[in-house]
Write an enzyme that holds these catalytic residues in place. Structure first.
Site, PDB file in Angstrom:
ATOM      1  N   LYS A 171       0.157  45.727 -44.503  1.00 36.64           N
ATOM      2  CA  LYS A 171       1.068  45.660 -43.364  1.00 36.64           C
ATOM      3  C   LYS A 171       2.492  46.022 -43.789  1.00 36.64           C
ATOM      4  CE  LYS A 171       2.724  45.034 -39.294  1.00 36.64           C
ATOM      5  NZ  LYS A 171       2.631  43.813 -38.479  1.00 36.64           N
ATOM      6  N   LYS A 239      13.194  42.001 -40.536  1.00 31.77           N
ATOM      7  CA  LYS A 239      12.516  41.015 -41.376  1.00 31.77           C
ATOM      8  C   LYS A 239      11.418  41.658 -42.212  1.00 31.77           C
ATOM      9  CE  LYS A 239       9.086  38.992 -39.832  1.00 31.77           C
ATOM     10  NZ  LYS A 239       7.601  39.118 -39.884  1.00 31.77           N
TER      11      LYS A 239
END
Length: 294
Positions: A171, A239
Site C-alpha cells: 500500500k 500521512k
C-alpha cells in the site's frame, strides 16, 4: 452468515460495510461520529455504542481507521479489541498504517490465538461503493484464507502479497505511485494551459496512449473542472507519504521523486487544503507557476 464488527465508517468504511451487508453478513458498525452509522443501519446493519460493543461476539472484526496511532489505540491495550475477541476469530485491519505496526498487531493476535490480516485498499470512494477495491493482503496463509470470503464482498482484485506487514508495504508503494502520477498530471495540465491547448482534447488523446492511467481517467475531469470534493483527502495522502518516506529511509532506498511529491503534498496541506481531494495538487503547481490561485 458471518457476524462482522466494523470500526470506522468514514468515506471508505461506510460503503464497504454496506457491501458486507449486501453480501449477507450481519454487520455491527461503530464510528466516533454516530451519524455516520446511518448508511449502514439503513442497509440492514446495526450500530454499536463503542468499538468494544462492535467486537463482542463477532466472528470477524474490521478496522478502517485514519492512522497508526488510531489502530493501536483501538486494537491494542488493556481494553483493546483483541481482548474482546475469541480465539480463532479474525481481525482484518484495512486502514493504511505503518508496516511495523501491522507486524505488531499480527504478533499480538498470534499470542492470543486470533488470526490477523493487514488488508489496505486502493480504489477510492467509488471503488468502495462499487465493491471493486484492490486489496493487498498480508498475513499467514491460514489467516488469509479465512479473510478471503469477507474481502471478496468489498473488492475485485484481492492478492495475498506476503507475510504480516506486506500488505501495508505494498500500500505504501501504491501511495507513492499515486501521489507521483497525480503530481505529473497536474504539471501536464498547467503546461498545456500555458500553451493554450484545449486540455479536454489533450486528456482524451493522452488517455489512449502510453500516458493513459486510472488516475488520468478518474482525476483529470475533476481537475479540469477545479472540483476537489474529496474521494481521498490531502490530509490522508500526506500521512501516507510520511509512511513511505520513513519506510524508505529505514530500508536505505532512495525515492527522490517520491520525497519531492511528499514535500509538495505537505505544503498543500500547510496552505489549508488538507480537506480537499489529493488531485488539488493542481493548485500547488498553478501557484508555483504563477497561474491561478492556491
Amino acid at each position: 452468515m458471518t457476524t462482522i464488527g466494523f470500526i470506522g465508517l468514514g468515506v471508505m468504511g461506510a460503503p464497504m460495510a454496506v457491501n458486507l451487508v449486501r453480501a449477507g453478513h450481519d454487520v455491527v458498525g461503530y464510528n466516533r461520529t454516530p451519524a455516520k452509522t446511518e448508511p449502514l443501519v439503513a442497509s440492514g446493519g446495526r450500530a454499536a455504542a463503542s468499538p468494544q460493543d462492535a467486537a463482542n461476539g463477532a466472528d470477524v472484526v474490521i478496522t478502517m481507521l485514519p492512522d497508526s496511532p488510531d489502530v493501536e489505540a483501538v486494537v491494542l491495550g488493556d481494553d483493546g479489541l483483541l481482548t474482546r475477541m475469541s480465539p480463532g476469530s479474525l481481525l482484518i485491519d484495512m486502514s493504511t498504517i505503518r508496516p511495523d505496526v501491522a507486524v505488531r498487531l499480527a504478533e499480538e493476535g498470534r499470542r492470543l490465538g486470533i488470526h490477523v490480516v493487514d488488508a489496505p485498499v486502493s480504489g477510492g470512494e467509488q471503488g468502495a461503493i462499487d465493491a471493486t477495491l484492490s486489496i493487498m493482503a498480508g498475513g499467514d496463509a491460514a489467516a488469509y484464507e479465512a479473510a478471503l470470503p469477507v474481502l471478496e464482498a468489498m473488492g475485485s482484485t484481492i492478492v495475498h502479497v506476503g507475510p504480516p506487514g506486506a500488505g501495508q508495504t505494498v500500500k505504501a508503494a501504491n501511495q507513492l505511485m499515486v501521489g507521483g502520477i497525480i503530481e505529473l498530471v497536474a504539471e501536464s495540465l498547467v503546461f498545456l494551459d500555458a500553451h493554450g491547448v484545449d486540455r479536454q482534447k489533450a486528456v482524451e488523446v493522452l488517455a489512449g496512449g502510453l500516458a493513459g492511467s486510472a488516475i488520468l481517467d478518474r482525476k483529470a475531469a475533476g481537475m479540469l473542472a477545479r472540483a476537489f470534493t474529496p474521494g481521498f483527502r490531502v490530509d490522508l495522502h500526506h500521512k501516507d507519504l510520511g509512511i513511505v518516506t520513513a519506510a524508505a529511509r529505514e530500508a536505505g532506498v532512495a525515492i527522490p521523486l517520491g520525497a519531492l511529491t511528499a514535500s509538495l503534498m505537505g505544503a498543500l496541506r500547510a496552505q489549508g487544503h488538507g480537506a480537499l481531494d489529493h488531485s488539488a495538487l493542481l493548485l500547488q503547481v498553478e501557484q508555483l507557476s504563477g497561474r491561478g490561485e492556491a
